[in-house]
Design an enzyme around this catalytic site. Structure first.
Site, PDB file in Angstrom:
ATOM      1  N   ARG A 165      20.191 -17.750 -26.744  1.00 18.12           N
ATOM      2  CA  ARG A 165      20.944 -17.201 -27.885  1.00 18.12           C
ATOM      3  C   ARG A 165      21.359 -18.318 -28.857  1.00 18.12           C
ATOM      4  NH1 ARG A 165      19.344 -13.622 -25.501  1.00 18.12           N
ATOM      5  NH2 ARG A 165      20.283 -11.616 -24.989  1.00 18.12           N
ATOM      6  N   SER A 239      26.096  -7.068 -26.910  1.00 20.88           N
ATOM      7  CA  SER A 239      26.750  -7.947 -25.935  1.00 20.88           C
ATOM      8  C   SER A 239      27.763  -8.806 -26.663  1.00 20.88           C
ATOM      9  CB  SER A 239      25.743  -8.897 -25.290  1.00 20.88           C
ATOM     10  OG  SER A 239      24.757  -8.179 -24.618  1.00 20.88           O
ATOM     11  N   GLU A 336      29.278 -14.244 -27.840  1.00 21.38           N
ATOM     12  CA  GLU A 336      27.926 -14.335 -28.379  1.00 21.38           C
ATOM     13  C   GLU A 336      27.978 -13.904 -29.837  1.00 21.38           C
ATOM     14  OE1 GLU A 336      24.619 -12.246 -29.405  1.00 21.38           O
ATOM     15  OE2 GLU A 336      24.597 -11.507 -27.348  1.00 21.38           O
TER      16      GLU A 336
HETATM   17  N1  EPU Z   1      26.372  -5.620 -14.715  1.00 24.40           N
HETATM   18  C1  EPU Z   1      27.473  -5.149 -14.041  1.00 24.40           C
HETATM   19  N2  EPU Z   1      28.444  -4.500 -14.766  1.00 24.40           N
HETATM   20  C2  EPU Z   1      28.344  -4.280 -16.084  1.00 24.40           C
HETATM   21  C3  EPU Z   1      27.222  -4.780 -16.780  1.00 24.40           C
HETATM   22  C4  EPU Z   1      26.236  -5.455 -16.074  1.00 24.40           C
HETATM   23  O1  EPU Z   1      27.592  -5.295 -12.837  1.00 24.40           O
HETATM   24  O2  EPU Z   1      29.246  -3.666 -16.647  1.00 24.40           O
HETATM   25  C5  EPU Z   1      25.306  -6.281 -13.947  1.00 24.40           C
HETATM   26  C6  EPU Z   1      24.068  -5.393 -13.897  1.00 24.40           C
HETATM   27  O3  EPU Z   1      24.115  -4.520 -12.817  1.00 24.40           O
HETATM   28  C7  EPU Z   1      22.960  -6.400 -13.754  1.00 24.40           C
HETATM   29  C8  EPU Z   1      23.481  -7.603 -14.510  1.00 24.40           C
HETATM   30  O4  EPU Z   1      24.876  -7.439 -14.630  1.00 24.40           O
HETATM   31  O5  EPU Z   1      22.771  -6.763 -12.421  1.00 24.40           O
HETATM   32  C9  EPU Z   1      22.831  -7.779 -15.849  1.00 24.40           C
HETATM   33  O6  EPU Z   1      23.079  -6.660 -16.682  1.00 24.40           O
HETATM   34  P1  EPU Z   1      22.040  -6.195 -17.807  1.00 24.40           P
HETATM   35  O7  EPU Z   1      20.690  -6.106 -17.269  1.00 24.40           O
HETATM   36  O8  EPU Z   1      22.618  -4.987 -18.457  1.00 24.40           O
HETATM   37  O9  EPU Z   1      22.000  -7.407 -18.831  1.00 24.40           O
HETATM   38  P2  EPU Z   1      23.111  -8.371 -19.436  1.00 24.40           P
HETATM   39  O10 EPU Z   1      22.987  -9.707 -18.838  1.00 24.40           O
HETATM   40  O11 EPU Z   1      24.442  -7.717 -19.380  1.00 24.40           O
HETATM   41  C10 EPU Z   1      21.522  -9.247 -21.317  1.00 24.40           C
HETATM   42  C11 EPU Z   1      21.587  -9.494 -22.782  1.00 24.40           C
HETATM   43  C12 EPU Z   1      21.349  -8.199 -23.549  1.00 24.40           C
HETATM   44  C13 EPU Z   1      20.023  -7.615 -23.147  1.00 24.40           C
HETATM   45  C14 EPU Z   1      20.059  -7.363 -21.638  1.00 24.40           C
HETATM   46  C15 EPU Z   1      18.767  -6.803 -21.105  1.00 24.40           C
HETATM   47  C16 EPU Z   1      23.086 -11.370 -23.111  1.00 24.40           C
HETATM   48  C17 EPU Z   1      24.416 -11.819 -23.553  1.00 24.40           C
HETATM   49  N3  EPU Z   1      22.863 -10.065 -23.148  1.00 24.40           N
HETATM   50  O12 EPU Z   1      22.653  -8.437 -20.960  1.00 24.40           O
HETATM   51  O13 EPU Z   1      21.303  -8.496 -24.926  1.00 24.40           O
HETATM   52  O14 EPU Z   1      19.751  -6.426 -23.842  1.00 24.40           O
HETATM   53  O15 EPU Z   1      20.318  -8.621 -20.965  1.00 24.40           O
HETATM   54  O16 EPU Z   1      17.812  -7.799 -21.059  1.00 24.40           O
HETATM   55  O17 EPU Z   1      22.264 -12.207 -22.746  1.00 24.40           O
HETATM   56  C18 EPU Z   1      22.635  -8.637 -26.878  1.00 24.40           C
HETATM   57  O18 EPU Z   1      22.382  -9.840 -26.880  1.00 24.40           O
HETATM   58  O19 EPU Z   1      23.378  -8.090 -27.765  1.00 24.40           O
HETATM   59  C19 EPU Z   1      22.096  -7.822 -25.833  1.00 24.40           C
HETATM   60  C20 EPU Z   1      22.365  -6.512 -25.748  1.00 24.40           C
END
Ligand code: EPU
Length: 340
Positions: A165, A239, A336
């Site tokens: 990012r 995010s 972010e």
């Molecule tokens: N999780 C939880 N609780 C929550 C949210 C997530 O336990 O409330 C756990 C999920 O179960 C999973 C892990 O955290 O095991 C990761 O969650 P997720 O796959 O939803 O991805 P993220 O790390 O929360 C990132 C990006 C997103 C992108 C998703 C999918 C960042 C800051 N965010 O989110 O990007 O869409 O992966 O690849 O890196 C954005 O940048 O605006 C964005 C939406």
């Protein structure tokens, strides 16, 4: 002739629906407009701020300069070979329109980034990423205009210094350039990336073994739909925090204390990435409201404005969540979203 308005409220131009006034505001529909805007800002001795989709900002105070709303539109094929296609989009185009342009033609590489909100110009700024893919993997080059001199410069991938990012446009060249267009290099013989947990699950559910590019894009859209609130219905900025990265040894200590901790490989082999959404949920903030703000009930990483929230209330929520996560895990989570 460029139209410049004064004292314009930017609330409606942000997806979080929290704004403040810009001293001057103008919509850029063609590149000549931009050159006029640069001269105006120079004469008035005021800074320039560029607004794309407004999906990654939290405005906390009035902006004393000229805000440019980027409406440069258009997508075209620059070059094709048997194996690759180079596609250029103007920076005010919706990112997802560019992805769809590729997906429709069966050109691969961008499909996992379908429905990432925002404009084409914002994509390289923060090296957008989702479902195991980052922009830098398909990025070829971009053309930018120097906001002081009006001169053009082409940036190759290596010059953008992409990180998690992150890019040179958030660091050394912050507020220095207007990104005018971006070229992606796409593959005509793509290898689809379906290893991400949510994608695997959805493919199994639907009984699809080897999806087409269009099918995969549709799956991405559905996954996002099921977890991420539509900003048109529930204002948010995607995010809100970055996923923190810790050293392997630091992670092992955390894992002893919290055996269920979720993790991914970090941006370097020596680092482990921990999902901030998980940390925030564990710290008790998921779905919990504090007046008109709160972290979304299905994805704790997303700060939601339930209606009429002020910048002050949003900032208080940011601090509250950071403090809660720090208290429980000893980890600092960084926004972010650009807080301006
Ligand atoms: N999780 C939880 N609780 C929550 C949210 C997530 O336990 O409330 C756990 C999920 O179960 C999973 C892990 O955290 O095991 C990761 O969650 P997720 O796959 O939803 O991805 P993220 O790390 O929360 C990132 C990006 C997103 C992108 C998703 C999918 C960042 C800051 N965010 O989110 O990007 O869409 O992966 O690849 O890196 C954005 O940048 O605006 C964005 C939406």
């Amino acid at each position: 002739m460029l139209t410049i308005n004064e004292k314009v409220d930017l609330t409606k131009y942000t997806t979080l629906k929290i704004g403040a006034k810009a001293a001057y505001f103008s919509i850029i529909r063609q590149e000549e407009d931009l050159l006029e805007a640069i001269v105006f800002a120079k004469n008035k001795k005021v800074p320039i701020m560029i607004l794309g989709g407004g999906s990654n900002i939290l405005m906390t105070k009035p902006f004393p300069g000229l805000v440019l709303k980027n409406e440069l539109k258009g997508v075209r094929v620059v070059k094709e070979t048997d194996t690759s296609a180079w596609v250029e989009a103007r920076s005010g185009e919706w990112w997802s329109s560019l992805v769809y342009f590729a997906v429709e033609r069966g050109w691969g590489g961008a499909e996992n980034l379908y429905y990432v909100p925002g404009t084409v110009g914002a994509a390289p700024m923060q090296n957008i990423g989702a479902y195991g893919v980052e922009l830098k993997e398909i990025f070829h080059s971009l053309r930018a205009v120097d906001l002081k001199t009006g001169k053009e410069k082409v940036f190759k991938a290596s010059e953008c210094k992409f990180g998690y990012r992150d890019s040179v446009f958030k660091k050394k060249f912050k507020d220095k350039y207007f990104i005018a267009s971006v070229i992606l290099k796409l593959s005509k013989r793509p290898r689809l990336r379906v290893d991400y947990g949510d994608i695997k699950r959805m493919l199994e559910e639907k009984g699809i073994k080897s999806p087409s590019i269009i099918e995969l894009a549709e799956i991405i859209r559905q996954i996002r739909d099921s977890k991420l609130p539509n900003p048109a219905v529930l204002p948010n900025a995607g995010s809100f925090f970055k996923n923190p990265e810790v050293s392997v040894s630091g992670f092992k200590k955390l894992q002893q204390k919290f055996p269920d901790i979720k993790f991914f490989p970090g941006s370097k082999p020596s680092l482990i990435k921990i999902p901030a959404g998980w940390l925030i949920e564990q710290a008790g903030f998921k779905g919990k409201r504090f007046g008109p703000v709160g972290m979304y009930e299905k994805q704790a990483l997303i700060l939601v404005n339930y209606g009429g929230a002020t910048a002050k209330q949003a900032l208080a929520q940011v601090k509250r969540v950071q403090a809660g996560v720090f208290k429980k895990f000893g980890l600092k989570i960084e926004p972010e979203v650009n807080i301006i």
